[in-house]
Design an enzyme around this catalytic site. Structure first.
Site, PDB file in Angstrom:
ATOM      1  N   SER A   1       0.872  -1.178   0.000  1.00  0.00           N
ATOM      2  CA  SER A   1       0.000   0.000   0.000  1.00  0.00           C
ATOM      3  C   SER A   1       0.902   1.218   0.000  1.00  0.00           C
ATOM      4  O   SER A   1       2.081   1.121   0.347  1.00  0.00           O
ATOM      5  CB  SER A   1      -0.852  -0.014   1.273  1.00  0.00           C
ATOM      6  OG  SER A   1      -1.438   1.244   1.529  1.00  0.00           O
TER       7      SER A   1
ATOM      8  N   TYR B   1      -2.353  -0.900  10.478  1.00  0.00           N
ATOM      9  CA  TYR B   1      -2.314  -1.026   9.017  1.00  0.00           C
ATOM     10  C   TYR B   1      -0.981  -0.535   8.461  1.00  0.00           C
ATOM     11  O   TYR B   1      -0.357  -1.201   7.636  1.00  0.00           O
ATOM     12  CB  TYR B   1      -3.478  -0.246   8.400  1.00  0.00           C
ATOM     13  CG  TYR B   1      -3.613  -0.455   6.917  1.00  0.00           C
ATOM     14  CD1 TYR B   1      -4.166  -1.626   6.415  1.00  0.00           C
ATOM     15  CD2 TYR B   1      -3.201   0.513   6.013  1.00  0.00           C
ATOM     16  CE1 TYR B   1      -4.294  -1.820   5.050  1.00  0.00           C
ATOM     17  CE2 TYR B   1      -3.321   0.328   4.646  1.00  0.00           C
ATOM     18  CZ  TYR B   1      -3.875  -0.836   4.166  1.00  0.00           C
ATOM     19  OH  TYR B   1      -3.996  -1.042   2.813  1.00  0.00           O
TER      20      TYR B   1
END
Length: 131
Positions: A56, A69
């Site tokens: 990501s 995350y």
């Protein structure tokens, strides 16, 4: 169909539930490790392989309120680098893709939640939290 927009990943670190931390790391980091660990012997036996991990933009930079995350995605990038070095001479490659966010119902829910929680505009949330 129903999309649950309750966000399990956005919270101040001191409020972040430990069980959510473990779940997010398991889903976003440990799964890459176990899949790679399982696939590498077969790739070595075949003399060839390609591993592509999905990280990501949060594997490269951080945003507030996303400790688990961001840590998991940084871990994916680090794991990818380690694996790439370990298999470099075995005709196996390992790379990571680091896309930005995609506007989905889940993300829309996160935007609304973060606007309320942080007294921010939609534009501020997208720029400062989501990337």
């Amino acid at each position: 169909s129903h999309v649950t927009t309750t966000n399990i990943q956005v919270s101040k670190i001191e409020d972040f539930p430990a069980d959510r931390w473990e779940l997010i790391l398991a889903l976003n980091l440990s799964s890459n490790f176990y899949t790679t660990k399982t696939a590498l012997p077969l790739m070595r036996d075949n003399g060839y392989g390609r591993i592509v991990n999905i990280a990501s933009a949060h594997g490269l930079v951080a945003s507030p309120f996303k400790s688990a995350y961001v840590a998991a995605k940084h871990g994916v990038v680090g794991l990818t680098k380690v694996v790439a070095l370990e298999v470099a001479e075995a005709n196996i490659t390992c790379n990571a893709i680091c896309p930005g966010f995609v506007r989905t119902p889940l993300v829309d829910g996160q935007i609304g939640e973060q606007m309320k929680a942080n007294n921010m505009t939609e534009e501020q949330v997208v720029r400062d939290i989501l990337l």
